[in-house]
Motif scaffolding. Structure first.
Motif, PDB file in Angstrom:
ATOM      1  N   ILE A  46       0.850  -1.208   0.000  1.00 21.63           N
ATOM      2  CA  ILE A  46       0.000   0.000   0.000  1.00 21.63           C
ATOM      3  C   ILE A  46       0.882   1.253   0.000  1.00 21.63           C
ATOM      4  O   ILE A  46       0.650   2.208  -0.750  1.00 21.63           O
ATOM      5  N   VAL A  47       1.911   1.229   0.847  1.00 19.47           N
ATOM      6  CA  VAL A  47       2.794   2.408   0.915  1.00 19.47           C
ATOM      7  C   VAL A  47       3.502   2.621  -0.423  1.00 19.47           C
ATOM      8  O   VAL A  47       3.600   3.755  -0.915  1.00 19.47           O
ATOM      9  N   LEU A  48       3.957   1.530  -1.024  1.00 22.03           N
ATOM     10  CA  LEU A  48       4.636   1.684  -2.319  1.00 22.03           C
ATOM     11  C   LEU A  48       3.654   2.148  -3.403  1.00 22.03           C
ATOM     12  O   LEU A  48       4.007   2.957  -4.258  1.00 22.03           O
ATOM     13  N   ASP A  49       2.413   1.663  -3.349  1.00 24.13           N
ATOM     14  CA  ASP A  49       1.425   2.105  -4.338  1.00 24.13           C
ATOM     15  C   ASP A  49       1.129   3.603  -4.176  1.00 24.13           C
ATOM     16  O   ASP A  49       0.890   4.302  -5.163  1.00 24.13           O
ATOM     17  N   LEU A  50       1.102   4.056  -2.935  1.00 22.66           N
ATOM     18  CA  LEU A  50       0.899   5.485  -2.715  1.00 22.66           C
ATOM     19  C   LEU A  50       2.127   6.277  -3.162  1.00 22.66           C
ATOM     20  O   LEU A  50       2.008   7.350  -3.772  1.00 22.66           O
ATOM     21  N   ALA A  51       3.311   5.730  -2.857  1.00 16.07           N
ATOM     22  CA  ALA A  51       4.543   6.423  -3.248  1.00 16.07           C
ATOM     23  C   ALA A  51       4.636   6.552  -4.765  1.00 16.07           C
ATOM     24  O   ALA A  51       5.189   7.526  -5.287  1.00 16.07           O
ATOM     25  N   ALA A  52       4.071   5.572  -5.475  1.00 13.91           N
ATOM     26  CA  ALA A  52       4.097   5.629  -6.942  1.00 13.91           C
ATOM     27  C   ALA A  52       3.312   6.830  -7.465  1.00 13.91           C
ATOM     28  O   ALA A  52       3.486   7.235  -8.609  1.00 13.91           O
ATOM     29  N   GLN A  53       2.438   7.378  -6.602  1.00 10.64           N
ATOM     30  CA  GLN A  53       1.658   8.559  -7.002  1.00 10.64           C
ATOM     31  C   GLN A  53       2.143   9.823  -6.279  1.00 10.64           C
ATOM     32  O   GLN A  53       1.431  10.813  -6.209  1.00 10.64           O
ATOM     33  N   ALA A  54       3.339   9.756  -5.722  1.00  8.32           N
ATOM     34  CA  ALA A  54       3.833  10.887  -4.918  1.00  8.32           C
ATOM     35  C   ALA A  54       5.009  11.565  -5.604  1.00  8.32           C
ATOM     36  O   ALA A  54       5.632  11.014  -6.520  1.00  8.32           O
ATOM     37  N   TYR A 105      15.242   3.888  -0.422  1.00 10.41           N
ATOM     38  CA  TYR A 105      15.157   4.683  -1.658  1.00 10.41           C
ATOM     39  C   TYR A 105      15.002   3.786  -2.885  1.00 10.41           C
ATOM     40  O   TYR A 105      14.164   4.037  -3.757  1.00 10.41           O
ATOM     41  N   ASP A 106      15.786   2.722  -2.951  1.00  9.12           N
ATOM     42  CA  ASP A 106      15.740   1.849  -4.133  1.00  9.12           C
ATOM     43  C   ASP A 106      14.355   1.215  -4.315  1.00  9.12           C
ATOM     44  O   ASP A 106      13.877   1.073  -5.438  1.00  9.12           O
ATOM     45  N   ASP A 107      13.723   0.864  -3.187  1.00  4.17           N
ATOM     46  CA  ASP A 107      12.381   0.268  -3.270  1.00  4.17           C
ATOM     47  C   ASP A 107      11.375   1.270  -3.833  1.00  4.17           C
ATOM     48  O   ASP A 107      10.526   0.925  -4.646  1.00  4.17           O
ATOM     49  N   VAL A 108      11.465   2.510  -3.361  1.00  5.72           N
ATOM     50  CA  VAL A 108      10.502   3.518  -3.797  1.00  5.72           C
ATOM     51  C   VAL A 108      10.815   3.957  -5.231  1.00  5.72           C
ATOM     52  O   VAL A 108       9.909   4.109  -6.062  1.00  5.72           O
ATOM     53  N   ALA A 109      12.097   4.123  -5.531  1.00 10.05           N
ATOM     54  CA  ALA A 109      12.469   4.559  -6.886  1.00 10.05           C
ATOM     55  C   ALA A 109      12.084   3.505  -7.924  1.00 10.05           C
ATOM     56  O   ALA A 109      11.843   3.833  -9.087  1.00 10.05           O
ATOM     57  N   ALA A 110      11.995   2.242  -7.484  1.00  8.83           N
ATOM     58  CA  ALA A 110      11.595   1.196  -8.429  1.00  8.83           C
ATOM     59  C   ALA A 110      10.162   1.404  -8.904  1.00  8.83           C
ATOM     60  O   ALA A 110       9.820   1.067 -10.036  1.00  8.83           O
ATOM     61  N   VAL A 111       9.316   1.972  -8.038  1.00  6.94           N
ATOM     62  CA  VAL A 111       7.926   2.207  -8.445  1.00  6.94           C
ATOM     63  C   VAL A 111       7.688   3.652  -8.879  1.00  6.94           C
ATOM     64  O   VAL A 111       6.684   3.962  -9.502  1.00  6.94           O
ATOM     65  N   LYS A 112       8.614   4.558  -8.525  1.00  2.85           N
ATOM     66  CA  LYS A 112       8.449   5.970  -8.896  1.00  2.85           C
ATOM     67  C   LYS A 112       9.846   6.548  -9.145  1.00  2.85           C
ATOM     68  O   LYS A 112      10.454   7.145  -8.254  1.00  2.85           O
ATOM     69  N   GLY A 115      14.508  12.353 -10.501  1.00  3.05           N
ATOM     70  CA  GLY A 115      14.393  12.466  -9.050  1.00  3.05           C
ATOM     71  C   GLY A 115      15.762  12.338  -8.406  1.00  3.05           C
ATOM     72  O   GLY A 115      16.784  12.328  -9.098  1.00  3.05           O
ATOM     73  N   ARG A 116      15.777  12.246  -7.102  1.00  2.00           N
ATOM     74  CA  ARG A 116      17.063  12.038  -6.454  1.00  2.00           C
ATOM     75  C   ARG A 116      16.896  11.644  -4.999  1.00  2.00           C
ATOM     76  O   ARG A 116      15.832  11.787  -4.406  1.00  2.00           O
TER      77      ARG A 116
END
Lengths: 427, 373
Positions: A101-109, A128-135, A213-214
């Motif tokens: 759920i958090v990663l799905d939200l991060a994909a829209q952030a 960071y790598d986990d979130v950057a993978a989806v966004k 991003g960064r």
């Protein structure tokens, strides 16, 4: 920036705030002030400790009253101060569905803010790598005491202790005293938060240009040290350890904090130059000592600073801090009463600037909250939302952003993946 | 992060507030023109000095003005040239009071009419509205009226300013964030903006404990070195250490480090009990910290135990952590020779060093020649 019309730099942006205590929450609150929607992520077994770690009843005096753990977790005035304006999501990050759920939200952030230890981020798989993978163009900001780099990446320091590690503590102290001094309660937090905010805004400008991003690694220590950078430059050239200077100034003389009538009442006074010195004399009724040639210039005033302090205090101690401030300001001398928290709330200047505004909290009731530092004068801010109760916006967020229907959310709630109460056994 | 490259900033100030904002702009890649009186910015006259005392060697000038250019103007006689420069710039940062700016033809309303895309940032002790807007202020009086002074120092003595110009630093940092926010808005809309920042306000709204104070009546005073036995400063054999153990998990970790059987006593088993027996607990923990050196304690800290050791500027400059992060730069300066200049807190590893603070008036020739001004 115009809060009434919504002309704000981060309007339309979304921030995931997975942070706790003070620096991270303060930072993400300022992102809301600049227009972003901020979603605060907490777990039922691992919520922002600010909700509970300081028992507000300790301070409440006759307002103290018995509270259930749930009520207690939603009325904390530390938590509510630094989380106003956010939407609250209660989700178990140790459950894979919660993490998703958090990663799905991060994909829209646009921005992700966190201040967990490196090990905790890796263990939960929200690095960071986990979130950057989806966004891929996410701006992921980590705030910590010392930074994410070795050898001190695992060292912990909240906003108060980090001052010791920054050099500031060792330089603070009363005049010529051997003992250092600590600033207020937790000075590293607001300074670290504003530094991280600056970095995020710069990174957003970079993303607007390049599309990239960064990852941002902001250490509260580095932000505190920068504020006293001159001491580092001085050391590098001279290698001297300077005597502590208390309330005195390298150029202004006299300068000090002087006792006033009443218990623990004080006024701060600075004489910047000879014009201020003449004005001080006028405000004090031109006493004989003031006209002595021994005080004619700043260098000679500095030599006899102790003597001057005694003369000034013999005047201030006869009047209230506000009366002393007023008499000196009328003459043009920089002076300010030493205000306590209650006096801040009543200060006419801060009130006229709209520094403190009211908002209605669903459990606590009417609360006084600081508004944004950038919303003064022409375009005042209205405080739109109080801090969220734990999990308050679960349904709204999961349906609006992830398209879940009521049954799907009910299932997650039944399984404890999504929750609107803290797990009180962990309190 | 060179995200402000190609923007020109005019800085007109007298204190560290505008100077810090300008420094951050310079680190972010902007061309920052520091407008100084013919005898130099007031901070050039503030000691200590690096090497020989003089107009180029003040430590605070070398720090806050690094990366900038210097233009001397005799005001008000050269106000026209200044106004032309400001109108042609992208950002104007000032800590001059409004009345003074108006005398120079730089009142924000006039500038906005003449240069609608200009981002104006004004930092003053009280801001430009309200009953005290014309009052005089300094770093110290802003700390007093912002509430920070009241809670710093020994409760038995007078309130204490912390080191440096921290009200002005907080304001300079806040003003920089507000300035970049307005630049983002300008990028999107083409419109300039006016930020009216009050130093008192920044200090007051940055304060922790204000929430409980204004809503629950918490009365806070100077706490000295210690909030409580589980959150405060302790003396060690050769310095000071901060123990952070107010939460159950942190307390358990501290106990495992300290390894004293007394800490297992029933009266210390809850945070309420630890607070109720604060002085006894503090005495026990002081006995332990006094027996440890900073190096021994630092080893605990580096592996994540809940304590923090005091560092000095000299030790930090030499530290492995800072060398790895590239926090300090070695900069060669004509008068001060080789000095350390810290980079902005968000500079990345391997970033270029800031250029040294400018010689007084070094950019006069270029900026005042025909066609530029």
């Amino acid at each position: 920036m115009d809060w009434a019309s919504g002309k704000l730099p981060l309007a339309g942006m979304r921030v995931i705030d997975w942070s706790l205590y003070w620096a991270g929450p303060y930072l993400s609150m300022t992102l809301h002030d600049l227009g972003a929607e901020v979603i605060k992520i907490e777990s039922p077994g691992n919520w922002d400790p600010m909700r509970t770690v300081i028992d507000v009843n300790r301070y409440a005096g006759d307002k103290a009253r018995p509270m259930t753990p749930q009520e207690r977790s939603n009325v904390n005035q530390h938590y509510n101060e630094w989380n106003r304006g956010k939407l609250g999501l209660g989700v178990d990050l140790t459950d894979e569905r919660g993490r998703q759920i958090v990663l799905d939200l991060a994909a829209q952030a646009d921005v992700f803010v966190e201040n967990h230890r490196p090990g905790a981020k890796a263990k939960l798989g929200i690095d960071y790598d986990d979130v950057a993978a989806v966004k891929p163009d996410i701006i992921y900001a980590s705030i910590s005491g010392f930074g994410q780099t070795e050898p001190e990446r695992n060292a912990m320091a909240l906003g108060a202790p980090v001052e010791l590690a920054s050099g500031l503590f060792s330089l603070n102290g009363y005049l010529h005293d051997e003992t250092p001094a600590k600033t207020g309660f937790s000075y590293g937090d607001p300074v670290g938060a504003l530094a991280a905010l600056s970095a995020i805004l710069l990174a957003l400008r970079g993303r607007n240009k390049s599309g990239a991003g960064r990852y941002l690694d902001v250490a509260m220590r580095d932000a505190l040290s920068f504020g006293i950078g001159a001491a580092f430059t001085d050391w590098s050239a001279n290698g001297d350890v300077r005597s502590r200077r208390g309330n005195r100034h390298p150029v202004y003389a006299p300068q000090g904090v002087y006792r006033c009538a009443g218990d623990d009442e004080w006024v701060a006074i600075s004489v910047r130059d000879n014009a201020d010195w003449q004005a001080l004399g006028a405000a004090l009724g031109n006493p004989a000592w003031h006209g002595h040639p021994a005080f004619a210039d700043a260098a000679s005033r500095r030599l006899r600073h102790d003597q001057l302090d005694a003369q000034i205090e013999s005047w201030t101690s006869q009047r209230s801090a506000r009366d002393a401030e007023s008499a000196l300001q009328q003459a043009g001398v920089p002076a300010g009463a030493v205000l306590d928290f209650q006096q801040l709330g009543e200060d006419p200047q801060l009130a006229a600037r709209g520094a403190f505004l009211e908002v209605e909290h669903p459990v606590f009731g009417k609360e006084v909250r600081a508004s944004s530092q950038w919303a003064r004068g022409e375009q005042p801010q209205q405080i739109d939302l109080p801090a969220p109760c734990f999990g308050q916006h679960n349904h709204e967020l999961l349906s609006r952003l992830l398209g879940m229907d009521g049954d799907a959310i009910d299932l997650l709630e039944r399984d404890g993946v999504v929750a609107n109460e803290i797990n009180a056994a962990a309190d | 992060m060179q995200e402000l490259a190609n923007l020109r900033v005019i800085e007109l100030g007298r204190t560290a507030a505008a100077a810090f904002t300008g420094r951050f702009c310079a680190d972010a890649g902007a061309e920052v023109v520091l407008v100084e009186p013919p005898d130099g910015h007031p901070l050039r006259h503030e000691g200590p000095f690096c090497g020989e005392e003089g107009i180029e060697t003040s430590a605070v000038h070398l720090h806050v003005n690094a990366g900038k250019r210097s233009l001397t103007l005799d005001l008000p006689s050269q106000a026209g040239a200044l106004r032309s420069l400001v109108e042609a710039a992208d950002i104007f940062v000032t800590d001059f009071p409004t009345a003074h700016l108006a005398e120079l033809g730089l009142a924000s309303d006039d500038l906005r009419a003449a240069a609608p895309a200009l981002v104006i940032t004004q930092i003053t002790p009280f801001g430009d509205t309200g009953p005290c807007r014309t009052y005089a202020g300094t770093n110290l009086t802003c700390l007093a009226l912002g509430g920070q002074l009241k809670i710093t120092g020994d409760p038995a003595r007078e309130p204490l300013s912390n080191f440096g110009a921290q009200a002005e630093y907080q304001a300079g940092l806040s003003a920089f964030a507000g300035t970049v926010a307005n630049v983002l808005l300008r990028d999107a809309t083409g419109d300039g903006a006016y930020l009216d920042l009050s130093i008192q306000d920044v200090v007051a709204t940055n304060l922790e404990h204000r929430g409980p104070a204004l809503n629950l009546g918490l009365v806070a005073n100077r706490a000295g070195l210690s909030v409580s036995a589980t959150y405060g400063v302790y003396p060690c054999a050769d310095g000071w250490v901060y123990l952070t153990a107010f939460a159950p998990a942190l307390w358990d970790r501290l106990k495992s480090v300290v390894q004293l059987p007394e800490l297992d006593e029933e009266r210390f088993s809850t945070q309420a009990g630890r607070l109720a027996n604060n002085d006894e607990l503090q005495a026990i923990l002081t006995g332990w910290t006094l027996g440890k050196t900073s190096d021994e304690l630092r080893a605990f800290a580096q592996r994540g135990e809940p304590l923090t050791v005091t560092e000095t500027p000299q030790r930090l400059l030499a530290s492995e952590q800072w060398r790895g992060r590239g926090v300090a730069h070695e900069v060669d300066h004509p008068q001060a020779e080789r000095i350390a200049v810290l980079g902005s807190p968000w500079l990345e590893e391997g970033a270029d060093s800031p250029s040294p603070a400018p010689q007084l008036g070094e950019a006069n020739g270029e900026l005042l020649s025909k066609g530029r001004a």
